[in-house]
Design a protein around this motif. Structure first.
Motif, PDB file in Angstrom:
ATOM      1  N   ARG A 101       1.231  -1.507  -0.213  1.00 37.12           N
ATOM      2  CA  ARG A 101       0.233   0.136   0.313  1.00 37.12           C
ATOM      3  C   ARG A 101       0.745   1.616   0.041  1.00 37.12           C
ATOM      4  NH1 ARG A 101      -4.448   0.058   4.719  1.00 37.12           N
ATOM      5  NH2 ARG A 101      -4.140   1.978   4.381  1.00 37.12           N
ATOM      6  N   ARG A 250     -12.510  -7.676   3.671  1.00 39.21           N
ATOM      7  CA  ARG A 250     -12.336  -6.490   3.037  1.00 39.21           C
ATOM      8  C   ARG A 250     -10.773  -7.498   1.898  1.00 39.21           C
ATOM      9  NH1 ARG A 250     -12.214  -0.537   6.277  1.00 39.21           N
ATOM     10  NH2 ARG A 250     -14.135  -1.012   6.978  1.00 39.21           N
ATOM     11  N   GLU A 252      -7.785  -6.802   1.184  1.00 37.17           N
ATOM     12  CA  GLU A 252      -6.553  -5.677   1.625  1.00 37.17           C
ATOM     13  C   GLU A 252      -5.382  -6.108   0.723  1.00 37.17           C
ATOM     14  OE1 GLU A 252      -7.055  -3.728   4.241  1.00 37.17           O
ATOM     15  OE2 GLU A 252      -7.696  -4.296   5.605  1.00 37.17           O
ATOM     16  N   PHE A 260      -4.551  -8.869  13.089  1.00 32.70           N
ATOM     17  CA  PHE A 260      -3.927  -7.023  13.102  1.00 32.70           C
ATOM     18  C   PHE A 260      -4.693  -6.967  11.446  1.00 32.70           C
ATOM     19  CE2 PHE A 260      -2.666  -3.092  11.601  1.00 32.70           C
ATOM     20  CZ  PHE A 260      -3.382  -2.323  12.640  1.00 32.70           C
ATOM     21  N   ARG A 261      -4.833  -7.637  10.372  1.00 31.03           N
ATOM     22  CA  ARG A 261      -5.324  -7.095   9.058  1.00 31.03           C
ATOM     23  C   ARG A 261      -5.249  -8.154   8.745  1.00 31.03           C
ATOM     24  NH1 ARG A 261      -6.052  -2.694   7.214  1.00 31.03           N
ATOM     25  NH2 ARG A 261      -3.831  -1.482   8.158  1.00 31.03           N
ATOM     26  N   MET A 262      -7.203  -8.538   8.534  1.00 28.58           N
ATOM     27  CA  MET A 262      -7.368  -9.503   7.844  1.00 28.58           C
ATOM     28  C   MET A 262      -8.122  -9.483   6.934  1.00 28.58           C
ATOM     29  SD  MET A 262      -7.988 -12.299  11.364  1.00 28.58           S
ATOM     30  CE  MET A 262      -9.209 -11.565  11.636  1.00 28.58           C
ATOM     31  N   PHE A 265     -12.920 -10.229   8.879  1.00 31.37           N
ATOM     32  CA  PHE A 265     -12.652  -9.791  10.500  1.00 31.37           C
ATOM     33  C   PHE A 265     -14.172  -9.347  11.397  1.00 31.37           C
ATOM     34  CE2 PHE A 265     -12.961  -5.247   9.696  1.00 31.37           C
ATOM     35  CZ  PHE A 265     -12.355  -5.083   8.436  1.00 31.37           C
ATOM     36  N   GLN A 267     -16.513  -6.666  12.965  1.00 32.27           N
ATOM     37  CA  GLN A 267     -16.384  -5.084  13.904  1.00 32.27           C
ATOM     38  C   GLN A 267     -17.574  -5.355  15.194  1.00 32.27           C
ATOM     39  OE1 GLN A 267     -17.116  -3.092  10.612  1.00 32.27           O
ATOM     40  NE2 GLN A 267     -14.894  -2.561  10.204  1.00 32.27           N
ATOM     41  N   GLU A 332      -3.599   1.355  14.547  1.00 32.45           N
ATOM     42  CA  GLU A 332      -5.338   1.334  15.034  1.00 32.45           C
ATOM     43  C   GLU A 332      -6.109   0.329  15.436  1.00 32.45           C
ATOM     44  OE1 GLU A 332      -7.997   3.077  11.230  1.00 32.45           O
ATOM     45  OE2 GLU A 332      -8.889   2.686  11.709  1.00 32.45           O
ATOM     46  N   LEU A 333      -6.547   1.058  16.563  1.00 37.14           N
ATOM     47  CA  LEU A 333      -7.208   0.012  17.218  1.00 37.14           C
ATOM     48  C   LEU A 333      -9.304   0.254  16.451  1.00 37.14           C
ATOM     49  CD1 LEU A 333      -8.469  -2.585  19.717  1.00 37.14           C
ATOM     50  CD2 LEU A 333      -7.170  -0.710  20.889  1.00 37.14           C
ATOM     51  N   HIS A 337     -15.515   8.058  14.457  1.00 39.70           N
ATOM     52  CA  HIS A 337     -15.698   9.207  13.202  1.00 39.70           C
ATOM     53  C   HIS A 337     -17.251  10.533  13.298  1.00 39.70           C
ATOM     54  CE1 HIS A 337     -14.358   5.280  11.425  1.00 39.70           C
ATOM     55  NE2 HIS A 337     -13.081   6.252  11.533  1.00 39.70           N
ATOM     56  N   SER A 374     -15.952   2.499  15.959  1.00 37.42           N
ATOM     57  CA  SER A 374     -16.009   1.399  15.458  1.00 37.42           C
ATOM     58  C   SER A 374     -14.286   0.450  15.192  1.00 37.42           C
ATOM     59  CB  SER A 374     -15.883   1.769  13.570  1.00 37.42           C
ATOM     60  OG  SER A 374     -15.712   0.672  13.180  1.00 37.42           O
ATOM     61  N   GLY A 376     -12.321  -2.864  15.511  1.00 41.04           N
ATOM     62  CA  GLY A 376     -11.966  -4.439  15.331  1.00 41.04           C
ATOM     63  C   GLY A 376     -12.666  -4.777  16.331  1.00 41.04           C
ATOM     64  N   ARG A 379      -8.818  -7.165  16.384  1.00 39.86           N
ATOM     65  CA  ARG A 379      -7.495  -5.748  16.989  1.00 39.86           C
ATOM     66  C   ARG A 379      -7.896  -6.575  18.116  1.00 39.86           C
ATOM     67  NH1 ARG A 379      -6.883  -1.844  12.171  1.00 39.86           N
ATOM     68  NH2 ARG A 379      -6.034  -2.927  10.458  1.00 39.86           N
TER      69      ARG A 379
HETATM   70  P1  ATP Z   1      -6.824   0.877   8.871  1.00 38.29           P
HETATM   71  O1  ATP Z   1      -6.824   2.244   8.801  1.00 38.29           O
HETATM   72  O2  ATP Z   1      -5.947  -0.284   9.795  1.00 38.29           O
HETATM   73  O3  ATP Z   1      -6.992   0.101   7.243  1.00 38.29           O
HETATM   74  P2  ATP Z   1      -9.288   1.683   8.449  1.00 38.29           P
HETATM   75  O4  ATP Z   1      -8.952   2.595   9.090  1.00 38.29           O
HETATM   76  O5  ATP Z   1      -9.576   1.254   7.317  1.00 38.29           O
HETATM   77  O6  ATP Z   1      -8.055   0.338   8.713  1.00 38.29           O
HETATM   78  P3  ATP Z   1     -11.751   1.486   9.552  1.00 38.29           P
HETATM   79  O7  ATP Z   1     -12.644   1.160   8.290  1.00 38.29           O
HETATM   80  O8  ATP Z   1     -11.890   2.876  10.229  1.00 38.29           O
HETATM   81  O9  ATP Z   1     -10.617   0.919   9.121  1.00 38.29           O
HETATM   82  O10 ATP Z   1     -12.461   0.293  10.453  1.00 38.29           O
HETATM   83  C1  ATP Z   1     -13.122   0.048  11.891  1.00 38.29           C
HETATM   84  C2  ATP Z   1     -12.290  -0.449  12.590  1.00 38.29           C
HETATM   85  O11 ATP Z   1     -12.147  -2.168  12.185  1.00 38.29           O
HETATM   86  C3  ATP Z   1     -10.306  -0.585  12.671  1.00 38.29           C
HETATM   87  O12 ATP Z   1     -10.112   0.118  13.347  1.00 38.29           O
HETATM   88  C4  ATP Z   1      -9.955  -2.045  12.993  1.00 38.29           C
HETATM   89  O13 ATP Z   1     -10.456  -2.086  14.144  1.00 38.29           O
HETATM   90  C5  ATP Z   1     -10.986  -2.211  11.975  1.00 38.29           C
HETATM   91  N1  ATP Z   1      -9.874  -3.024  11.166  1.00 38.29           N
HETATM   92  C6  ATP Z   1     -10.501  -3.059   9.942  1.00 38.29           C
HETATM   93  N2  ATP Z   1      -9.762  -2.981   8.958  1.00 38.29           N
HETATM   94  C7  ATP Z   1      -9.253  -4.144   8.999  1.00 38.29           C
HETATM   95  C8  ATP Z   1      -8.984  -5.458   8.984  1.00 38.29           C
HETATM   96  N3  ATP Z   1      -8.623  -5.705   7.774  1.00 38.29           N
HETATM   97  N4  ATP Z   1      -9.117  -6.325   9.772  1.00 38.29           N
HETATM   98  C9  ATP Z   1      -8.850  -6.577  10.857  1.00 38.29           C
HETATM   99  N5  ATP Z   1      -9.444  -5.576  11.126  1.00 38.29           N
HETATM  100  C10 ATP Z   1     -10.067  -4.147  10.404  1.00 38.29           C
END
Ligand code: ATP
Length: 511
Positions: A101, A250, A252, A260-262, A265, A267, A332-333, A337, A374, A376, A379
């Protein structure tokens, strides 16, 4: 100093060894960025959900729950802006063929400069000793001020390019900073391209009769489209909130760092509907309230911080992240918004249905503004796990591995252990188990030496071990061992329930 990569590796293998998290489809060599929660993992996950739900829904008269479906009408995602704008900028290194990214590459570069600042501070602290004032040092030291200026300039350039969709500008910045691929070590980059993160699928049996659907990338839209259903049936008055826990998907670009990033996941989201013009007040309220929730678990205030967004999403007029210090740094946890009336207005336009609220106090109808929290779930799970994992040196030179999970969240609250498998001890232990298991998750274990069983429960994070021995059969007392202090005390069986209840009493946390 601890090597954080090593610690993280240990946390990941510990999670597997003790039935917390497994790689998805492991027997087929796994599926990237998908994970399964084992017997202890599912308990911890449920406890986190419960803690969030209690604090959001049960403790707020004006917040109610919802469980909306993952599939939604495809127009939902046109209205929400996800089809047009839910993109990440991706870039490939031509030599290693690794994909990144683009914004994360730049953020990692910034993190390196931040680490240098931190190093300067540590050095200065050593030099000045007790007289060292960090705040003063970082605001006056020339070298640090230069570094901070560098960071600000990079952030500004990145945000300007990203928010105007200037992908060439993003690439130019990567080149200007001479960012290299960590794998190939070269700066031989492709152009930056936008990549939509939504998963697409089809609904319907026949090819021509089927329609394209998306797996929801956030749970929030299920709340927005149900705004009036919930408001009317639950007879809610503004301000009020709707809370939901559910899966999101997502695609990703880079999904490393374990759970942490799946790509799939969960929410825990709450959308709070307010009068237009009052959103900033509520934004501040939820910022504070959510930080309080995190701190209520007693996992160290210094490991959390806010990170206000400069580059706002298309729907927001203010946004902040609650970041946690994971083993790989502050990340970010949770996001908070202020989403304005963007979503409800867009759904109103695309559906042709009014999504307005009649405010009896003002005597007028309006589209409410929304403040969202919001987090995760996965997370949060990683937060608890990585905070709790410890390797303690004992007086006898041995090391014990322990998960110091807040007792309320521990998968198992008490392990019931007969000292030996004979003389009626197993029967007595099962009797105790029966007495406790309805209110607390308990585990019965009779295999291995008592010392080994204690170590195993430490590694799982069980706050109490209850040992049944010969004396138990005589005077109905047991040995109660505390996970954190390793202290053992003799208590009567009748007292066990109240001791455990006191330890995991939710009102002590959510007071
Ligand atoms: P990042 O910047 O890490 O991609 P984001 O800003 O896109 O996250 P949000 O759209 O604000 O995330 O989603 C709200 C919450 O969902 C995040 O704070 C995070 O805890 C969780 N989250 C988002 N994407 C993922 C993911 N791919 N895997 C696990 N948790 C996620």
């Amino acid at each position: 100093m601890a090597n954080y990569e090593d610690i993280f590796k240990k946390v990941v293998s510990h999670a597997k060894e003790y039935g917390y998290v497994f790689q998805s489809s492991e027997i087929y060599d796994g599926l990237a960025a998908a994970y399964d929660y084992g017997p202890n993992g599912v308990e911890l996950k449920n406890n986190i959900k419960n803690y969030w739900w209690k604090s959001m829904v049960n403790m707020h008269e004006n917040i109610v729950g919802l469980d909306s479906s993952i599939f939604m009408h495809p127009t939902t995602w046109k209205a929400s802006g996800h089809i047009d704008a839910f993109n990440d900028p991706l870039i490939d290194n031509k030599d290693s063929k690794k994909r990144y990214r683009a914004d994360v590459l730049i953020e990692d570069h910034i993190a390196k400069i931040e680490a240098k600042i931190e190093k300067d501070c540590v050095k200065a602290a050593k030099r000045f000793g007790d007289d060292f004032n960090k705040d003063e040092f970082v605001t006056t030291n020339g070298r640090i001020l230069d570094r901070q200026k560098q960071i600000d300039a990079i952030n500004e350039k990145m945000n300007t390019s990203l928010s105007s969709g200037d992908l060439e500008g993003v690439k130019a910045l990567i080149e200007e900073l001479d960012i290299k691929c960590p794998v190939s070590g070269t700066n031989n980059w492709t152009d930056v391209r936008q990549f939509n993160l939504m998963f697409k699928t089809q609904m319907g049996a026949t090819a021509d009769g089927s329609s394209d659907l998306y797996l929801r990338p956030e749970t929030a839209q299920g709340i927005f489209v149900n705004f009036l259903n919930v408001q009317k049936t639950a007879r809610m008055k503004i301000p009020f909130g709707i809370a939901q826990i559910g899966k999101a998907f997502r695609n990703e670009i880079v999904a490393r760092q374990f759970i942490f990033r799946m790509r799939e996941f969960e929410q825990m989201e709450m959308q709070f509907f307010v009068r237009p013009g009052e959103e900033m007040k509520w934004y501040e309220y939820w910022k504070e309230s959510r930080m309080k929730w995190h701190n209520s678990l007693g996992m160290g205030k210094e490991d959390y911080r806010f990170h206000d967004h400069e580059n706002l999403a298309h729907y927001a007029n203010a946004a902040t992240d609650i970041e946690f210090k994971f083993p790989f740094g502050f990340k970010e946890l949770e996001g908070i918004h202020s989403r304005t009336d963007f979503d409800l207005k867009a759904h109103q336009e695309h559906s042709g249905k009014k999504l307005q609220y009649f405010d009896p106090e003002l005597g007028e109808s309006y589209v409410p503004y929304v403040v969202e929290t919001s987090i995760g779930l996965d997370r949060m799970f990683l937060t608890v796990l990585s905070h709790s994992f410890r390797e303690e040196k004992l007086e006898n030179g041995e090391t014990r591995v322990i998960l110091k999970i807040p007792a309320l969240l521990s998968p198992i609250k008490a392990a019931i252990l007969p000292l030996t498998k004979k003389d009626g001890m197993p029967e007595k232990a099962r009797e105790i188990m029966k007495m406790l298991q309805l209110d607390f998750s308990c585990q019965y274990e009779e295999k291995d030496s008592i010392g080994k069983r204690y170590r195993r429960q430490d590694a799982i994070g069980t706050p109490y071990c209850i040992t049944v021995d010969h004396q138990t059969l005589e005077d109905n007392t047991v040995t109660l061992r505390d996970r954190d202090t390793m202290k053992q005390e003799r208590v009567s069986v009748e007292k066990l329930h109240s001791i455990i209840a006191e330890k995991v009493n939710i009102s002590k946390y959510l007071a």
